[in-house]
Design a protein around this motif. Structure first.
Motif, short mmCIF file in Angstrom:
data_model
loop_
_atom_site.label_atom_id
_atom_site.label_comp_id
_atom_site.label_asym_id
_atom_site.label_seq_id
_atom_site.Cartn_x
_atom_site.Cartn_y
_atom_site.Cartn_z
N ILE A 288 0.87 -1.17 0.00
CA ILE A 288 0.00 0.00 0.00
C ILE A 288 0.91 1.22 0.00
CG2 ILE A 288 -1.84 1.24 1.22
CD1 ILE A 288 -2.45 -1.49 2.63
N GLN A 289 0.71 2.13 -0.95
CA GLN A 289 1.59 3.28 -1.06
C GLN A 289 1.50 4.22 0.14
OE1 GLN A 289 0.60 4.61 -5.09
NE2 GLN A 289 2.73 4.19 -5.59
N ASP A 290 0.38 4.27 0.79
CA ASP A 290 0.20 5.12 1.96
C ASP A 290 0.87 4.43 3.16
OD1 ASP A 290 -0.87 6.16 4.42
OD2 ASP A 290 -2.51 7.05 3.29
N SER A 291 1.95 5.00 3.64
CA SER A 291 2.72 4.35 4.71
C SER A 291 1.93 4.24 6.01
CB SER A 291 4.04 5.08 4.94
OG SER A 291 3.82 6.44 5.24
N GLN A 292 1.02 5.15 6.26
CA GLN A 292 0.19 5.05 7.47
C GLN A 292 -0.76 3.86 7.37
OE1 GLN A 292 0.46 6.90 10.27
NE2 GLN A 292 2.18 7.98 9.36
N MET A 293 -1.30 3.62 6.17
CA MET A 293 -2.17 2.45 5.97
C MET A 293 -1.35 1.17 6.05
SD MET A 293 -5.29 3.29 5.87
CE MET A 293 -5.98 1.75 5.29
N ASN A 294 -0.13 1.21 5.56
CA ASN A 294 0.75 0.05 5.70
C ASN A 294 0.95 -0.30 7.17
OD1 ASN A 294 1.65 -1.30 3.37
ND2 ASN A 294 2.91 0.43 2.79
N LEU A 295 1.21 0.72 7.98
CA LEU A 295 1.38 0.50 9.42
C LEU A 295 0.12 -0.11 10.01
CD1 LEU A 295 2.80 0.76 12.14
CD2 LEU A 295 2.09 3.17 12.20
N LEU A 296 -1.02 0.42 9.65
CA LEU A 296 -2.29 -0.10 10.15
C LEU A 296 -2.50 -1.56 9.72
CD1 LEU A 296 -4.87 0.53 11.72
CD2 LEU A 296 -5.86 1.37 9.58
N SER A 297 -2.07 -1.90 8.51
CA SER A 297 -2.27 -3.27 8.03
C SER A 297 -1.43 -4.30 8.80
CB SER A 297 -1.98 -3.37 6.53
OG SER A 297 -0.61 -3.23 6.27
N TYR B 293 16.71 3.89 8.53
CA TYR B 293 16.26 4.77 9.60
C TYR B 293 14.88 5.40 9.34
CZ TYR B 293 20.86 4.52 11.73
OH TYR B 293 22.01 4.06 12.34
N THR B 294 14.19 4.99 8.30
CA THR B 294 12.88 5.56 8.00
C THR B 294 11.92 5.19 9.13
OG1 THR B 294 13.38 5.26 5.66
CG2 THR B 294 11.08 5.77 6.25
N LYS B 295 11.48 6.17 9.88
CA LYS B 295 10.74 5.94 11.13
C LYS B 295 9.46 5.14 10.92
CE LYS B 295 10.71 6.39 15.53
NZ LYS B 295 11.70 5.67 16.31
N ILE B 296 8.66 5.47 9.91
CA ILE B 296 7.40 4.74 9.71
C ILE B 296 7.66 3.28 9.34
CG2 ILE B 296 7.11 5.38 7.27
CD1 ILE B 296 4.26 5.19 9.83
N ILE B 297 8.76 3.01 8.65
CA ILE B 297 9.11 1.63 8.33
C ILE B 297 9.58 0.91 9.59
CG2 ILE B 297 10.60 0.13 6.93
CD1 ILE B 297 8.56 1.71 5.28
N GLU B 298 10.38 1.59 10.39
CA GLU B 298 10.86 1.01 11.65
C GLU B 298 9.69 0.64 12.56
OE1 GLU B 298 13.40 2.29 15.63
OE2 GLU B 298 13.51 3.58 13.86
N VAL B 299 8.73 1.53 12.70
CA VAL B 299 7.56 1.28 13.56
C VAL B 299 6.74 0.12 12.99
CG1 VAL B 299 5.40 2.29 14.40
CG2 VAL B 299 7.51 3.64 14.45
N SER B 300 6.59 0.08 11.68
CA SER B 300 5.83 -1.00 11.03
C SER B 300 6.52 -2.35 11.21
CB SER B 300 5.65 -0.69 9.55
OG SER B 300 4.90 0.49 9.36
N VAL B 301 7.84 -2.36 11.10
CA VAL B 301 8.61 -3.60 11.31
C VAL B 301 8.38 -4.12 12.72
CG1 VAL B 301 10.97 -4.45 11.62
CG2 VAL B 301 10.35 -3.23 9.52
N LYS B 302 8.45 -3.23 13.69
CA LYS B 302 8.25 -3.64 15.09
C LYS B 302 6.83 -4.14 15.32
CE LYS B 302 12.01 -0.87 16.89
NZ LYS B 302 12.45 0.30 17.63
N ALA B 303 5.85 -3.52 14.67
CA ALA B 303 4.46 -3.96 14.80
C ALA B 303 4.29 -5.35 14.19
CB ALA B 303 3.52 -2.96 14.12
N ALA B 304 4.90 -5.59 13.05
CA ALA B 304 4.82 -6.90 12.41
C ALA B 304 5.44 -7.98 13.31
CB ALA B 304 5.52 -6.87 11.06
#
Length: 185
Positions: A94-103, A121-132
């Motif tokens: 999903i191109q929207d990084s916030q929706m990616n995090l939510l998914s 170091y991309t913060k939204i990717i780092e947070v998403s990785v930790k959520a996964a």
């Protein structure tokens, strides 16, 4: 450190393969070709085939594959999505990084997340990785920095040792390194 080791061992530090405004069109053509060639060689040389084999098996067995990336790394993620769909894999980007995090809340232990981040170091990717990870998914990082938070949070990673300058007009080196990994997968 990894880039310094590579360039020292391959003696390319003396080459200026970054295009600048005083270059002729011929210089640009040759420098970009040299940069693409060097980064693909560096990526191939840094690839641990034992780890790569494990990653391929994980991707093959995954119920669902989630892809993350922002900017040029997002383009690489989208290209991998197309390749994996052609292999009949269930894959989401999903191109929207916030929706990616939510998914990430829908992930489980049978899923894999492939996170593209040249800097690591991309913060939204780092947070998403930790959520996964919190949901039990296996995380694969396609990264340019093995000591970055994204690499450290990943179960497995593939190094894409590109050369980018902060004032660069485009992510040539890192983009081609990521594309090379996509083609290998």
């Amino acid at each position: 450190i990894e880039l310094a080791k590579y360039f020292t061992s391959n003696q390319v530090l003396g080459k200026d393969i970054i295009v600048n405004q005083n270059d002729t069109y011929s210089d640009c053509k040759n420098k970009i070709l040299a940069q693409i060639s060097e980064v693909c060689k560096a990526t191939a040389n840094s690839l641990d085939l034992t780890v790569f084999s494990k990653i391929i098996k994980i991707i093959d067995k995954a119920d669902t594959i989630y892809l993350l990336g922002v900017g040029s790394s997002g383009t690489a993620a989208m290209e991998l999505q197309q390749k994996l769909i052609k292999l009949y894999k269930k894959v989401f980007f999903i191109q929207d990084s916030q929706m990616n995090l939510l998914s990430m809340i829908t992930m489980n232990k049978n899923d894999v997340l492939i996170a593209f981040s040249y800097s690591g170091y991309t913060k939204i990717i780092e947070v998403s990785v930790k959520a996964a990870k919190n949901h039990g998914a296996t995380v694969v990082g396609i990264i340019g920095n093995t000591y970055s938070p994204i690499a450290l949070a990943s179960d497995y990673w593939i190094l894409t040792p590109g050369i980018e300058r902060e004032e660069s007009f485009g992510a040539i080196s890192s983009r081609y390194a990521q594309q090379y990994v996509n083609d290998l997968i």
